[in-house]
Design an enzyme around this catalytic site. Structure first.
Site, PDB file in Angstrom:
ATOM      1  N   GLU A 183      -3.402  -8.480   3.091  1.00  0.00           N
ATOM      2  CA  GLU A 183      -4.018  -9.166   4.153  1.00  0.00           C
ATOM      3  C   GLU A 183      -5.287  -8.955   4.329  1.00  0.00           C
ATOM      4  OE1 GLU A 183      -3.348  -4.487   5.410  1.00  0.00           O
ATOM      5  OE2 GLU A 183      -2.698  -6.115   4.100  1.00  0.00           O
ATOM      6  N   HIS A 201      -4.069  -4.214  -0.444  1.00  0.00           N
ATOM      7  CA  HIS A 201      -3.957  -4.939   0.779  1.00  0.00           C
ATOM      8  C   HIS A 201      -3.783  -6.607   0.750  1.00  0.00           C
ATOM      9  CE1 HIS A 201      -4.061  -1.147   3.611  1.00  0.00           C
ATOM     10  NE2 HIS A 201      -4.679  -0.788   2.424  1.00  0.00           N
ATOM     11  N   CYS A 235       0.951  -1.199  -0.032  1.00  0.00           N
ATOM     12  CA  CYS A 235       0.050   0.059  -0.163  1.00  0.00           C
ATOM     13  C   CYS A 235       1.048   1.242  -0.167  1.00  0.00           C
ATOM     14  CB  CYS A 235      -0.864   0.022   0.977  1.00  0.00           C
ATOM     15  SG  CYS A 235      -2.295   1.243   1.001  1.00  0.00           S
TER      16      CYS A 235
END
Length: 199
Positions: A180, A178, A77
């Site tokens: 995650e 992202h 990011c």
């Protein structure tokens, strides 16, 4: 395998660390230059503004550490945006590990900024980092600035305009989305980085 998360104060550090734990990787969170240099894999997370991100790296003495790092480095990011030469956000010079300028996304009909949500990836070329990730796969984005689609771009996406979603040059790589929060695609990208490095 020693994996280090650079502790630059980004609010997504905990979630990236947890995503790595789900892959069986216990990443060390540190701002210590020697521990970062000694790692096998280094991940630079980040959320927020480019100028503040660079201020934090300077405060911890990590700018030159990252610029001269010999190990594979993955920016996530904001961490990816900081890999480039310059960001239009507050007109700040960044790490300069990848060529190009990060510029603001422009709102328009049907185009909200910041960009938040799932977007389709378009694979530009094959690379170990994208093993098992194909054009048409989806990833989750939250950002208001984006990097250009240049020679380092492995995969792109479009929100108002086309921009880089995954980049790599040599031992330096980044993901604008992202990992995650990107389910299978994000987990696969992290696993590829850990297992293959950036060969």
């Amino acid at each position: 395998m020693r994996v280090v998360l650079v502790d630059g104060g980004g609010s997504n550090i905990g979630s990236v660390r947890y995503a790595l734990q789900r892959l069986g990787v216990d990443a060390e969170l540190t701002a210590d230059p020697e521990r970062i240099r000694a790692a096998d894999r280094v991940i630079l997370p980040g959320v927020g503004a480019a100028a503040e991100g660079m201020r934090r790296l300077r405060r911890y003495g990590l700018v030159e550490v990252l610029r001269t790092l010999q190990r594979p480095l993955l920016g996530v990011c904001l961490g990816m945006q900081l890999l480039f030469e310059h960001s239009e956000e507050e007109d700040v010079d960044c790490l300069g590990l990848l060529p190009g300028r990060v510029t603001r996304l422009r709102p328009g009909p049907g185009v909200r900024v910041p960009h938040m949500g799932w977007n389709t990836l378009e694979k530009n070329r094959d690379a170990p980092l994208l093993e098992g990730i194909e054009s048409g796969d989806h990833a989750y984005f939250v950002h208001g600035y984006a990097a250009p689609v240049g020679e380092a771009c492995l995969a792109s996406t479009t929100h108002g305009r086309r921009f880089a979603a995954v980049v790599q040059r040599g031992n330096v790589a980044g993901a604008q989305f992202h990992p995650e929060r990107s389910a299978r695609v994000g987990a696969r990208l992290l696993r590829n980085f850990i297992e293959y490095g950036l060969a």
